[in-house]
Write a protein that holds these residues in place. Structure first.
Motif, PDB file in Angstrom:
ATOM      1  N   UNK A 102       0.840  -1.204   0.000  1.00 46.96           N
ATOM      2  CA  UNK A 102       0.000   0.000   0.000  1.00 46.96           C
ATOM      3  C   UNK A 102       0.872   1.249   0.000  1.00 46.96           C
ATOM      4  N   UNK A 103       1.928   1.251   0.813  1.00 50.13           N
ATOM      5  CA  UNK A 103       2.804   2.422   0.899  1.00 50.13           C
ATOM      6  C   UNK A 103       3.506   2.692  -0.431  1.00 50.13           C
ATOM      7  N   UNK A 104       4.057   1.651  -1.035  1.00 50.58           N
ATOM      8  CA  UNK A 104       4.763   1.833  -2.310  1.00 50.58           C
ATOM      9  C   UNK A 104       3.788   2.253  -3.401  1.00 50.58           C
ATOM     10  N   UNK A 105       2.606   1.654  -3.423  1.00 51.82           N
ATOM     11  CA  UNK A 105       1.598   2.048  -4.409  1.00 51.82           C
ATOM     12  C   UNK A 105       1.174   3.493  -4.196  1.00 51.82           C
ATOM     13  N   UNK A 106       1.065   3.911  -2.947  1.00 48.53           N
ATOM     14  CA  UNK A 106       0.736   5.311  -2.648  1.00 48.53           C
ATOM     15  C   UNK A 106       1.803   6.244  -3.206  1.00 48.53           C
ATOM     16  N   UNK A 107       3.072   5.891  -3.062  1.00 48.14           N
ATOM     17  CA  UNK A 107       4.163   6.739  -3.550  1.00 48.14           C
ATOM     18  C   UNK A 107       4.094   6.886  -5.067  1.00 48.14           C
ATOM     19  N   UNK A 108       3.895   5.773  -5.788  1.00 50.26           N
ATOM     20  CA  UNK A 108       3.856   5.870  -7.248  1.00 50.26           C
ATOM     21  C   UNK A 108       2.555   6.511  -7.724  1.00 50.26           C
ATOM     22  N   UNK A 109       1.484   6.412  -6.915  1.00 50.07           N
ATOM     23  CA  UNK A 109       0.238   7.092  -7.279  1.00 50.07           C
ATOM     24  C   UNK A 109       0.403   8.604  -7.171  1.00 50.07           C
ATOM     25  N   UNK A 110       1.082   9.050  -6.126  1.00 52.13           N
ATOM     26  CA  UNK A 110       1.329  10.480  -5.950  1.00 52.13           C
ATOM     27  C   UNK A 110       2.336  10.988  -6.985  1.00 52.13           C
ATOM     28  N   UNK A 111       3.199  10.097  -7.481  1.00 46.42           N
ATOM     29  CA  UNK A 111       4.246  10.522  -8.422  1.00 46.42           C
ATOM     30  C   UNK A 111       3.666  11.085  -9.710  1.00 46.42           C
ATOM     31  N   UNK A 112       2.500  10.586 -10.137  1.00 50.77           N
ATOM     32  CA  UNK A 112       1.949  11.051 -11.413  1.00 50.77           C
ATOM     33  C   UNK A 112       1.555  12.537 -11.367  1.00 50.77           C
ATOM     34  N   UNK A 113       0.679  12.973 -10.451  1.00 48.20           N
ATOM     35  CA  UNK A 113       0.345  14.398 -10.437  1.00 48.20           C
ATOM     36  C   UNK A 113       1.538  15.275 -10.087  1.00 48.20           C
ATOM     37  N   UNK A 114       2.451  14.791  -9.227  1.00 53.09           N
ATOM     38  CA  UNK A 114       3.629  15.577  -8.905  1.00 53.09           C
ATOM     39  C   UNK A 114       4.503  15.802 -10.135  1.00 53.09           C
ATOM     40  N   UNK A 115       4.669  14.747 -10.930  1.00 48.44           N
ATOM     41  CA  UNK A 115       5.488  14.873 -12.136  1.00 48.44           C
ATOM     42  C   UNK A 115       4.833  15.798 -13.146  1.00 48.44           C
ATOM     43  N   UNK A 116       3.516  15.661 -13.325  1.00 49.99           N
ATOM     44  CA  UNK A 116       2.815  16.532 -14.263  1.00 49.99           C
ATOM     45  C   UNK A 116       2.918  17.992 -13.826  1.00 49.99           C
ATOM     46  N   UNK A 117       2.735  18.254 -12.533  1.00 49.34           N
ATOM     47  CA  UNK A 117       2.850  19.625 -12.037  1.00 49.34           C
ATOM     48  C   UNK A 117       4.260  20.165 -12.215  1.00 49.34           C
ATOM     49  N   UNK A 118       5.265  19.322 -11.959  1.00 52.30           N
ATOM     50  CA  UNK A 118       6.646  19.768 -12.106  1.00 52.30           C
ATOM     51  C   UNK A 118       6.977  20.070 -13.568  1.00 52.30           C
ATOM     52  N   UNK A 119       6.485  19.242 -14.474  1.00 52.49           N
ATOM     53  CA  UNK A 119       6.750  19.480 -15.888  1.00 52.49           C
ATOM     54  C   UNK A 119       6.040  20.735 -16.393  1.00 52.49           C
ATOM     55  N   UNK A 120       4.811  20.957 -15.936  1.00 54.73           N
ATOM     56  CA  UNK A 120       4.044  22.096 -16.427  1.00 54.73           C
ATOM     57  C   UNK A 120       4.555  23.423 -15.866  1.00 54.73           C
ATOM     58  N   UNK A 121       5.181  23.395 -14.688  1.00 57.82           N
ATOM     59  CA  UNK A 121       5.725  24.625 -14.114  1.00 57.82           C
ATOM     60  C   UNK A 121       7.183  24.841 -14.470  1.00 57.82           C
ATOM     61  N   UNK A 122       7.760  23.903 -15.205  1.00 62.27           N
ATOM     62  CA  UNK A 122       9.162  24.050 -15.600  1.00 62.27           C
ATOM     63  C   UNK A 122       9.291  25.096 -16.698  1.00 62.27           C
ATOM     64  N   UNK A 123      10.376  25.908 -16.675  1.00 59.30           N
ATOM     65  CA  UNK A 123      10.561  26.893 -17.743  1.00 59.30           C
ATOM     66  C   UNK A 123      10.802  26.253 -19.097  1.00 59.30           C
TER      67      UNK A 123
END
Length: 232
Positions: free
Chosen positions: A36-57
């Motif tokens: 559950x913990x590892x799945x939670x980490x990879x589940x959170x990774x998707x929106x975090x990555x999208x947000x990081x890419x969209x806010x990148x210069x």
């Protein structure tokens, strides 16, 4: 000369009981919690990555962005099924896990294309709102992921139960749809409540998908030679 007939199968030990379902949760709770913990980490990774890419210069909405998004979006199902399959003692190897990841990326990509290609205006006029189409497509994707997991991670003993796959896939799709269309106050940019719920649902789904039923006992048919006599 003894009157007792030999029983070649009498002394053979019984096949080990498959570790799956509720028995898996009882015998390996810490492993399930880690899943559950590892799945939670990879589940959170998707929106975090999208947000990081969209806010990148250097943000570029191109093929690399789509490839990264699709790959990370496929990880929760792959991670949950692979970990649960390993906990259940199924045949899990690095090659099978990588093959599962590649196939899952293809499934997520096909799902994205389907959502893009669907004429939602025509479907809405036909009485098929997005609230209905979204869980249906999601359930079909989960069914495909589950079938891949069953095929690529076969049980050492026993047999897979497809009813668990169907019921769990439909249930998770419906619950995710309720979660998506339930209005909740958003305090942070990325509330962690829903990803935690998704992680629990995905691990529960993986356990239900990989439930293994014991094999039926073979019916040994006695022949005249087994009984020590010959036909006239």
């Amino acid at each position: 000369m003894s009157d007792e007939f030999p029983r070649p199968y009498a002394e053979e030990p019984p096949a080990p009981e498959p570790v799956s379902g509720l028995r898996l949760v009882r015998t390996r709770p810490w492993g399930v919690a880690a899943a559950v913990l590892i799945t939670f980490v990879v589940t959170v990774a998707y929106p975090l990555t999208v947000n990081a890419l969209m806010t990148s210069p250097d943000y570029d909405f191109g093929p690399a962005f789509w490839a990264a998004g699709v790959t990370i979006d496929a990880l929760p199902e792959v991670v949950s099924l692979t970990i649960v399959a390993a906990l259940a003692g199924r045949r899990v190897t690095v090659g099978r896990a990588l093959g599962f990841l590649v196939a899952s990326i293809g499934l997520v990509f096909a799902q994205s294309l389907l959502f893009t290609a669907l004429p939602f205006s025509t479907l809405l006029e036909a009485g098929l709102p997005l609230e209905v189409l979204s869980p249906v497509i999601h359930a079909l994707t989960l069914l495909a992921h589950g079938l891949l997991g069953i095929v690529l991670f076969p049980p050492v003993s026993g047999r897979s139960n497809l009813w668990g796959l169907v019921v769990a896939s439909v249930a998770v799709a419906v619950l995710n749809a309720v979660e998506l269309w339930t209005p909740v106050p958003v305090i942070d940019a990325l509330p962690l409540g829903w990803p935690a719920v998704d992680a629990v649902l995905l691990v529960g789904w993986a356990i239900a998908v990989l439930v293994t039923s014991p094999s039926a006992a073979p019916a040994w048919v006695a022949t005249p030679s087994d009984l020590g006599r010959q036909d006239p």
